[in-house]
Motif scaffolding. Structure first.
Motif, PDB file in Angstrom:
ATOM      1  N   GLY A  52      11.148  -1.334  11.439  1.00  0.00           N
ATOM      2  CA  GLY A  52      11.855  -0.350  10.624  1.00  0.00           C
ATOM      3  C   GLY A  52      11.315  -0.349   9.212  1.00  0.00           C
ATOM      4  N   GLU A  53      11.747   0.636   8.448  1.00  0.00           N
ATOM      5  CA  GLU A  53      11.286   0.767   7.075  1.00  0.00           C
ATOM      6  C   GLU A  53      12.390   1.346   6.209  1.00  0.00           C
ATOM      7  N   ASN A  54      12.543   0.768   5.032  1.00  0.00           N
ATOM      8  CA  ASN A  54      13.382   1.339   3.976  1.00  0.00           C
ATOM      9  C   ASN A  54      12.449   1.695   2.832  1.00  0.00           C
ATOM     10  N   VAL A  55      12.630   2.865   2.267  1.00  0.00           N
ATOM     11  CA  VAL A  55      11.932   3.236   1.048  1.00  0.00           C
ATOM     12  C   VAL A  55      12.983   3.681   0.045  1.00  0.00           C
ATOM     13  N   GLY A  56      12.745   3.337  -1.200  1.00  0.00           N
ATOM     14  CA  GLY A  56      13.698   3.712  -2.227  1.00  0.00           C
ATOM     15  C   GLY A  56      13.047   3.770  -3.584  1.00  0.00           C
ATOM     16  N   MET A  57      13.744   4.436  -4.490  1.00  0.00           N
ATOM     17  CA  MET A  57      13.285   4.485  -5.871  1.00  0.00           C
ATOM     18  C   MET A  57      14.483   4.306  -6.772  1.00  0.00           C
ATOM     19  N   SER A  58      14.236   3.749  -7.941  1.00  0.00           N
ATOM     20  CA  SER A  58      15.322   3.479  -8.876  1.00  0.00           C
ATOM     21  C   SER A  58      14.797   3.593 -10.295  1.00  0.00           C
ATOM     22  N   SER A  59      15.627   4.135 -11.168  1.00  0.00           N
ATOM     23  CA  SER A  59      15.254   4.192 -12.578  1.00  0.00           C
ATOM     24  C   SER A  59      15.635   2.906 -13.299  1.00  0.00           C
ATOM     25  N   SER A  60      16.376   2.046 -12.627  1.00  0.00           N
ATOM     26  CA  SER A  60      16.753   0.763 -13.211  1.00  0.00           C
ATOM     27  C   SER A  60      15.623  -0.245 -13.025  1.00  0.00           C
ATOM     28  N   ILE A 110      10.195   4.300 -13.293  1.00  0.00           N
ATOM     29  CA  ILE A 110      10.694   4.408 -11.915  1.00  0.00           C
ATOM     30  C   ILE A 110      10.124   3.267 -11.079  1.00  0.00           C
ATOM     31  N   SER A 111      10.992   2.628 -10.307  1.00  0.00           N
ATOM     32  CA  SER A 111      10.569   1.594  -9.346  1.00  0.00           C
ATOM     33  C   SER A 111      10.458   2.246  -7.976  1.00  0.00           C
ATOM     34  N   TRP A 112       9.274   2.162  -7.387  1.00  0.00           N
ATOM     35  CA  TRP A 112       9.010   2.698  -6.047  1.00  0.00           C
ATOM     36  C   TRP A 112       8.956   1.507  -5.092  1.00  0.00           C
ATOM     37  N   ASN A 113       9.864   1.452  -4.125  1.00  0.00           N
ATOM     38  CA  ASN A 113       9.987   0.274  -3.276  1.00  0.00           C
ATOM     39  C   ASN A 113       9.824   0.610  -1.804  1.00  0.00           C
ATOM     40  N   THR A 114       9.171  -0.316  -1.092  1.00  0.00           N
ATOM     41  CA  THR A 114       9.063  -0.247   0.363  1.00  0.00           C
ATOM     42  C   THR A 114       9.476  -1.590   0.935  1.00  0.00           C
ATOM     43  N   LEU A 115      10.338  -1.537   1.956  1.00  0.00           N
ATOM     44  CA  LEU A 115      10.717  -2.708   2.747  1.00  0.00           C
ATOM     45  C   LEU A 115      10.307  -2.400   4.181  1.00  0.00           C
ATOM     46  N   ARG A 121       0.827  -1.217   0.000  1.00  0.00           N
ATOM     47  CA  ARG A 121       0.000   0.000   0.000  1.00  0.00           C
ATOM     48  C   ARG A 121       0.857   1.261   0.000  1.00  0.00           C
ATOM     49  N   TRP A 122       2.005   1.214   0.719  1.00  0.00           N
ATOM     50  CA  TRP A 122       2.835   2.416   0.768  1.00  0.00           C
ATOM     51  C   TRP A 122       3.553   2.640  -0.557  1.00  0.00           C
ATOM     52  N   SER A 123       4.012   1.569  -1.206  1.00  0.00           N
ATOM     53  CA  SER A 123       4.640   1.732  -2.523  1.00  0.00           C
ATOM     54  C   SER A 123       3.643   2.304  -3.522  1.00  0.00           C
ATOM     55  N   CYS A 124       2.391   1.882  -3.441  1.00  0.00           N
ATOM     56  CA  CYS A 124       1.344   2.424  -4.307  1.00  0.00           C
ATOM     57  C   CYS A 124       1.140   3.913  -4.049  1.00  0.00           C
ATOM     58  N   ALA A 125       1.136   4.296  -2.778  1.00  0.00           N
ATOM     59  CA  ALA A 125       0.946   5.707  -2.410  1.00  0.00           C
ATOM     60  C   ALA A 125       2.109   6.560  -2.918  1.00  0.00           C
ATOM     61  N   MET A 126       3.339   6.072  -2.775  1.00  0.00           N
ATOM     62  CA  MET A 126       4.495   6.834  -3.272  1.00  0.00           C
ATOM     63  C   MET A 126       4.454   6.957  -4.792  1.00  0.00           C
ATOM     64  N   LYS A 174       1.847   6.911  -6.720  1.00  0.00           N
ATOM     65  CA  LYS A 174       0.763   7.822  -7.101  1.00  0.00           C
ATOM     66  C   LYS A 174       1.159   9.280  -6.856  1.00  0.00           C
ATOM     67  N   ALA A 175       1.803   9.545  -5.718  1.00  0.00           N
ATOM     68  CA  ALA A 175       2.204  10.907  -5.374  1.00  0.00           C
ATOM     69  C   ALA A 175       3.525  11.313  -6.050  1.00  0.00           C
ATOM     70  N   THR A 176       4.232  10.353  -6.586  1.00  0.00           N
ATOM     71  CA  THR A 176       5.587  10.522  -7.148  1.00  0.00           C
ATOM     72  C   THR A 176       6.519  11.240  -6.174  1.00  0.00           C
ATOM     73  N   VAL A 177       6.398  10.836  -4.908  1.00  0.00           N
ATOM     74  CA  VAL A 177       7.239  11.392  -3.845  1.00  0.00           C
ATOM     75  C   VAL A 177       7.736  10.246  -2.972  1.00  0.00           C
ATOM     76  N   LEU A 178       9.031  10.221  -2.748  1.00  0.00           N
ATOM     77  CA  LEU A 178       9.634   9.218  -1.869  1.00  0.00           C
ATOM     78  C   LEU A 178       9.527   9.705  -0.429  1.00  0.00           C
ATOM     79  N   SER A 179       8.891   8.898   0.432  1.00  0.00           N
ATOM     80  CA  SER A 179       8.727   9.294   1.828  1.00  0.00           C
ATOM     81  C   SER A 179       8.456   8.053   2.673  1.00  0.00           C
ATOM     82  N   HIS A 180       8.670   8.224   3.985  1.00  0.00           N
ATOM     83  CA  HIS A 180       8.347   7.138   4.910  1.00  0.00           C
ATOM     84  C   HIS A 180       6.880   7.233   5.302  1.00  0.00           C
ATOM     85  N   ARG A 181       6.322   6.095   5.599  1.00  0.00           N
ATOM     86  CA  ARG A 181       4.902   6.027   5.989  1.00  0.00           C
ATOM     87  C   ARG A 181       4.747   6.646   7.381  1.00  0.00           C
TER      88      ARG A 181
END
Length: 187
Positions: free
Chosen positions: A119-127, A165-170, A86-91, A93-100
């Motif tokens: 804990g949480e990791n969020v990241g984005m990558s063009s690869s 862009i890959s929007w990722n949440t761990l 759900r958080w990766s979807c939110a990022m 959609k908003a095209t903003v990298l942020s913590h939940r």
């Protein structure tokens, strides 16, 4: 020249060898193949966790790094993966990298109400390669610390790809209840 059953000498040994090979292949197919298939992972509870091939590869890299540092592998859990999804979807959609902002409440409602550390990791990558995102995480001291933290036992992982862009949440947590069931989040 490859060895085929027809190339083996004809004898009772050959027949026994062929039965043993067939039995070994059957066991490997039943036991190992489901573990190697991208898209599905089994949590310790037996609940199905749906992961994309990208997320499966990312989790594989994470667990390889943990094992290399003497830390047990993380188990993908359904509820935690739904939170990450759900958080990766939110990022995306908003095209903003942020913590939940409500991570604690979200994890508590998705099977981790007895947590002690999270804990949480969020990241984005063009690869489009998960290894690029994994490498970026491992080169960041804070993200690397989460990945290698021995207190964590469960992980939720999800990546959404849009417009290159890959929007990722761990999401990481130390406790998880099996009562949540299988993953069910969608964007």
């Amino acid at each position: 020249m490859p060895l085929t059953p027809a190339a083996l000498p004809r004898s009772p040994r050959r027949a026994l060898l062929l039965r043993c090979v067939a039995a070994a292949i059957a066991v490997l197919t039943v036991v190992i193949a489901p573990l190697l298939m991208p898209g599905t992972a089994l949590a310790s509870s037996g609940a199905t966790v749906r992961l994309s091939s990208y997320d499966t590869a990312l989790l594989h890299d994470i667990n390889d790094a943990r094992r290399a540092h003497g830390v047990r592998a993380l188990v993908a859990s359904a509820g935690t993966t739904d939170v990450a999804h759900r958080w990766s979807c939110a990022m995306r959609k908003a095209t903003v990298l942020s913590h939940r902002p409500n991570l604690v409440l979200a994890l508590q409602r998705h099977g981790s109400n007895a947590w002690h550390t999270l804990g949480e990791n969020v990241g984005m990558s063009s690869s489009s390669a998960p290894g690029a995102l994994f490498s970026a995480y491992m080169h960041s001291p804070e993200h690397r610390a989460n990945i290698l933290d021995p207190a964590y036992r469960y992980i939720g992982v999800h990546t959404e790809r849009a417009r290159g862009i890959s929007w990722n949440t761990l999401d990481f947590v130390d406790a998880y209840s099996t009562s949540y069931g299988s993953t069910r989040a969608t964007c």
